[in-house]
Scaffold this active site. Structure first.
Site, short mmCIF file in Angstrom:
data_model
loop_
_atom_site.label_atom_id
_atom_site.label_comp_id
_atom_site.label_asym_id
_atom_site.label_seq_id
_atom_site.Cartn_x
_atom_site.Cartn_y
_atom_site.Cartn_z
N ASP A 136 3.84 63.32 -33.24
CA ASP A 136 2.87 62.23 -33.22
C ASP A 136 3.48 60.95 -33.81
O ASP A 136 2.85 59.89 -33.80
CB ASP A 136 1.56 62.62 -33.92
CG ASP A 136 1.75 63.01 -35.38
OD1 ASP A 136 2.91 63.02 -35.86
OD2 ASP A 136 0.74 63.31 -36.04
N SER A 137 4.74 61.04 -34.25
CA SER A 137 5.49 59.83 -34.62
C SER A 137 5.56 58.88 -33.42
O SER A 137 5.88 57.70 -33.58
CB SER A 137 6.91 60.20 -35.07
OG SER A 137 7.53 61.04 -34.13
N ASP A 193 2.90 68.15 -31.12
CA ASP A 193 2.05 67.97 -32.30
C ASP A 193 0.57 67.96 -31.94
O ASP A 193 0.17 67.29 -30.97
CB ASP A 193 2.37 66.61 -32.95
CG ASP A 193 3.26 66.73 -34.17
OD1 ASP A 193 3.38 67.83 -34.73
OD2 ASP A 193 3.83 65.70 -34.56
N LYS A 198 2.54 72.12 -33.18
CA LYS A 198 2.80 71.92 -34.61
C LYS A 198 1.57 71.31 -35.25
O LYS A 198 0.89 70.49 -34.62
CB LYS A 198 4.01 71.01 -34.84
CG LYS A 198 4.26 70.70 -36.33
CD LYS A 198 5.62 70.07 -36.58
CE LYS A 198 5.68 68.59 -36.35
NZ LYS A 198 4.76 67.78 -37.18
N GLU A 252 0.05 69.89 -39.30
CA GLU A 252 0.37 69.59 -40.71
C GLU A 252 -0.60 70.30 -41.63
O GLU A 252 -1.79 70.43 -41.32
CB GLU A 252 0.29 68.07 -40.95
CG GLU A 252 1.35 67.31 -40.20
CD GLU A 252 1.30 65.80 -40.46
OE1 GLU A 252 0.60 65.36 -41.39
OE2 GLU A 252 1.96 65.06 -39.71
N GLU A 290 9.15 68.47 -44.89
CA GLU A 290 9.47 67.03 -44.83
C GLU A 290 9.41 66.38 -46.22
O GLU A 290 8.48 66.62 -47.00
CB GLU A 290 8.48 66.30 -43.91
CG GLU A 290 8.75 64.78 -43.89
CD GLU A 290 8.07 64.01 -42.77
OE1 GLU A 290 7.40 64.62 -41.93
OE2 GLU A 290 8.24 62.78 -42.75
O1 KIV Z 1 5.88 63.45 -35.71
C1 KIV Z 1 7.06 63.75 -35.91
O2 KIV Z 1 7.99 63.22 -35.29
C2 KIV Z 1 7.33 64.76 -36.91
C3 KIV Z 1 8.75 64.99 -37.32
C4 KIV Z 1 9.24 63.81 -38.06
C5 KIV Z 1 8.93 66.25 -38.06
O3 KIV Z 1 6.44 65.38 -37.39
#
Ligand code: KIV
Length: 286
Positions: free
Chosen positions: A56-57, A95, A125, A127, A194
């Site tokens: 989600d970056s 994510d 993924k 969090e 992280e």
């Molecule tokens: O969103 C993302 O790119 C991430 C990585 C930095 C692990 O969660």
């Protein structure tokens, strides 16, 4: 098992990397993980990588948003499907964005199922540590492979008040270690760690039975991940201390744009070889 007894997944074959292969890489040659958001970038990274994360970056990196909070499920699905189309070998993980899984295990399952079905990716993924253990168990028991993400959690930036490293104080370090144990016991196949102090990352890695994938953590982790745009030098804003820049693609793009601009303004482009010619006139027989 030591790094000498397990070959790197990339060297093993061109067969697609599975969740089971990632889990089995614990203690072996470090896992190579990068983010990807588009088909051509996935194609470029695929052979070198074991895992491609549609993080989600992308909210910041692709859309210029101030954080990951405004990222939607539809954005993740569109980019997830694009990356799956470009990745032939690496395991693609997408994510779950903020607000799509925290409410309840049922909400998490509904949205994870959409991601798996509509992108074709191999895992999701999310969090969160101990607080997400029930949700991770709910998902994994119902066929959704989960990559956990502990330590610095960017989706909690509003609650945590920033992106500084975690685990400096021993009480916080113990909580993060307990998070690592909880998500592992809940069935996560690997854990992104992280922004934690290096000794804590090493301790987590030796404690849990699934691979740790570090970002701003330690070389002791079972793998590493970076935001591709940061390591390629595409990002123009702040780049975190833990990033090593392997290329300067941003500077290359700027130089290419300037060269193109000069050619257009001086009428050097398009040149003869770029032009469509008029069809050759047909010569009548006889
Ligand atoms: O969103 C993302 O790119 C991430 C990585 C930095 C692990 O969660």
């Amino acid at each position: 098992m030591s790094a000498h007894t397990k070959p790197p997944l990339t060297a093993a074959s061109t067969k697609p990397v599975t969740v089971a292969a990632i889990r089995a890489a614990k203690g072996g040659t470090p896992l190579v993980c990068l983010t990807a958001y588009t088909t051509p970038v996935a194609e470029a990274l695929d052979q070198a990588s074991d895992l491609l994360l549609v993080g989600d970056s992308l909210g910041m990196v692709v859309y210029g948003l101030p954080s990951t909070i405004p990222v939607t499920l539809d954005m993740m699905i569109a980019h997830g499907a694009a990356v799956v189309r470009g990745a032939k070998r690496a395991l693609v993980v997408v994510d779950l964005p903020f607000g799509s899984y925290q409410e309840s295990p049922a909400q998490a399952f509904r949205n994870a199922a959409r991601i798996l079905a509509e992108t074709g990716c191999g895992a999701v993924k999310l969090e969160g540590g101990a607080v997400m253990a029930e949700t991770i168990a709910f998902l994994t028991q119902r066929g959704v492979p989960v990559l956990a993400h502990i330590g610095l959690q960017p989706q909690s930036v509003n609650a945590l008040g920033g992106y500084s490293a975690r685990g400096k104080l021993s009480a916080e370090a113990e909580t993060i270690l307990a998070d690592a144990r909880a998500v592992t016991d809940a069935g996560a196949f690997a854990v992104v760690v992280e922004g934690v102090v290096a000794p804590l990352a090493a301790r987590i890695t030796e404690t849990i039975r699934v691979p740790t994938i570090g970002i701003g953590a330690s070389a002791e982790c079972d793998g590493q991940i970076l935001v591709t745009d940061d390591m390629m030098g595409v990002t123009f804003g702040h780049v975190p201390k833990f990033v090593r820049k392997y290329a300067d693609v941003g500077a290359t793009m700027k130089a290419a744009a300037e060269a193109y601009a000069a050619d257009v303004r001086e009428r050097r482009f398009p040149a003869e070889e770029h032009l469509y010619g008029a069809p050759k006139p047909k010569i009548a027989a006889g």
